[in-house]
Design a protein around this motif. Structure first.
Motif, PDB file in Angstrom:
ATOM      1  N   ARG A   1       0.840  -1.214   0.000  1.00 56.23           N
ATOM      2  CA  ARG A   1       0.000   0.000   0.000  1.00 56.23           C
ATOM      3  C   ARG A   1       0.866   1.252   0.000  1.00 56.23           C
ATOM      4  N   LYS A   2       1.918   1.246   0.797  1.00 51.10           N
ATOM      5  CA  LYS A   2       2.757   2.454   0.860  1.00 51.10           C
ATOM      6  C   LYS A   2       3.485   2.650  -0.473  1.00 51.10           C
ATOM      7  N   TYR A   3       3.984   1.563  -1.027  1.00 44.67           N
ATOM      8  CA  TYR A   3       4.706   1.645  -2.308  1.00 44.67           C
ATOM      9  C   TYR A   3       3.809   2.259  -3.378  1.00 44.67           C
ATOM     10  N   ALA A   4       2.585   1.725  -3.483  1.00 51.09           N
ATOM     11  CA  ALA A   4       1.689   2.179  -4.553  1.00 51.09           C
ATOM     12  C   ALA A   4       1.196   3.598  -4.290  1.00 51.09           C
ATOM     13  N   ALA A   5       0.937   3.918  -3.026  1.00 50.54           N
ATOM     14  CA  ALA A   5       0.464   5.269  -2.710  1.00 50.54           C
ATOM     15  C   ALA A   5       1.524   6.296  -3.088  1.00 50.54           C
ATOM     16  N   GLU A   6       2.778   5.975  -2.779  1.00 51.55           N
ATOM     17  CA  GLU A   6       3.861   6.919  -3.082  1.00 51.55           C
ATOM     18  C   GLU A   6       4.112   7.042  -4.586  1.00 51.55           C
ATOM     19  N   LYS A   7       3.994   5.899  -5.296  1.00 47.06           N
ATOM     20  CA  LYS A   7       4.326   5.932  -6.724  1.00 47.06           C
ATOM     21  C   LYS A   7       3.163   6.346  -7.610  1.00 47.06           C
TER      22      LYS A   7
END
Ligand code: PLP
Length: 387
Positions: free
Chosen positions: A115-121
């Motif tokens: 979730r953090k990876y996708a939210a940031e990217k």
């Protein structure tokens, strides 16, 4: 009923339908009950005691560490934790490890990382994780939500939102669902364990990997049950020629002590930063010392041995009377029996063999180092119970 069984029945929560057997001791793949009766253990604590009960090397590693430091907070360095992370990365090509205490917690960590990876990217609306129907990922509210079996969900609403379920082996359908829901990741078991010991198709896994790479969706593989040599490869994804972005594992890794791990690949090695995640017990030095002894012994010779034992079990059971079919990979084996699986398991217990079930199948998860002779003796008992 013995006094101990009565106490257990009265005071332990009713979540487990226990067999009427108290296990008091064991060595390797043989355990003993309170009457002294011996059983060949084909369950290994549901795929945990990778080298059997009270295995000498594991016991020595664990007790040596117990006498040094039994626990230290993650505010300080400890050697087993660092060495195990290094070994896991060098054996898998993954880049960093977050240690948890169980499979469910490892999956929680993986979902947070995705979730953090996708939210940031890609933005905060890219939070959905696609999982598969008939999957099993744990029993916390989030990993229950990840589990694609409705009957586990019913009594515990509302679950964590952000999960959708694809049909296993339907590549076009899975891809469409991932695009429609702006997926952060796709989480799979290469062999669905609790769902009935069913391997996914190779083309499907490879197709998912290609889609994930092309569209920057994280390919996440749950190796909680399939990992650590169980399927005849160190991790099951290695049988399918893909490299996941995130791998979770637990069970056999600790060899009998609670340990989970989230392995982060190159794309997301820095996604979890200071304060993003944590665990009091995660990476405990005693658990990690045991895991080092387990992982250090899962070499190509042992894996070849696992594959050879698997082939012998398949050959003995396929086409046997009372056996409909045999499924699985390595020493993760499901047997579709003509009789109800629960009845076969009960008869096996009476004859001194402990097996598991998965859905309507008899499931075998023996220790990786079970001697061939012991294994085949137990398989003979299973064959007789199937008739
Ligand atoms: N994921 C898979 C594939 C499992 O088989 C299991 C347990 O059976 C879990 C996750 C949950 O692991 P734990 O019971 O250690 O939380």
């Amino acid at each position: 009923m013995s006094e101990l069984k009565a106490i257990d029945k009265q005071y332990v929560a009713n979540t487990y339908a226990r067999f009427p057997v108290e296990i008091v001791s064991g060595k390797g793949s043989v355990v003993r009950d309170e009457t002294g009766k011996e059983y060949i253990d084909l369950g290994s604590g549901i795929g945990v005691t990778a080298f059997g009960i009270a295995d000498d090397a594991w016991l020595a590693a664990v007790t040596a560490q117990l006498g040094k430091v039994q626990h230290m907070s993650n505010l300080y360095y400890t050697e087993p934790c660092a060495r195990l992370a290094e070994l896991l990365c060098s054996r898998t090509g993954m880049k960093k490890v977050f240690f948890a205490n169980s499979g469910a917690e490892a999956n929680e960590g993986a979902i947070k990382a995705a979730r953090k990876y996708a939210a940031e990217k890609k933005g905060a609306d890219h939070f959905t994780v696609v999982t598969l129907k008939n999957s099993f990922h744990g029993r916390t509210l989030t990993t229950l939500a990840a589990t694609g079996q409705e009957h586990y969900h019913e009594l515990f609403q509302p679950l964590t939102p952000g999960f959708v379920y694809a049909e296993a082996n339907d590549l076009a359908g899975t891809v469409a669902l991932a695009r429609q829901h702006k997926a952060a990741g796709i989480l799979i078991e290469c062999v669905q364990g609790e769902g009935g010991v069913i391997p996914l198709e190779k083309e499907y896994i490879q197709g998912l990997a290609a889609f994930c790479a092309a569209e920057d969706v994280l390919l996440m593989v749950d190796e909680v049950q399939t990992g650590n040599g169980r399927t005849g490869a160190l991790y099951s994804y290695m049988n399918f020629g893909v490299q996941p972005d995130i791998v979770t594992t637990a069970k056999g890794l600790g060899g009998g002590l609670p340990l989970g791990a989230v392995l982060l690949g190159e794309k997301c090695e820095y996604v979890l930063g200071f304060g993003d995640h944590g665990s009091t017990f995660g990476g405990n030095p005693v658990c990690c010392a045991g895991a080092l002894s387990v992982l250090g012994r899962i070499d190509e010779a042992l894996l070849a041995d696992v594959r050879a034992k698997s082939a012998a079990v398949f050959a003995a059971l396929e086409g046997a009377e009372g056996v409909e079919s045999v499924s699985g990979l390595g020493l993760m084996i499901g047997i579709q029996t003509k009789k109800p699986a629960a009845q076969v398991v009960k008869e096996c217990i009476a004859q001194g063999v402990l097996c598991l079930t998965a859905k309507d199948k008899v499931r075998l998860l023996p220790a990786l180092n079970i001697p061939m002779e012991t294994l085949m003796k137990a398989v003979d008992v299973i064959k007789a119970a199937c008739v």
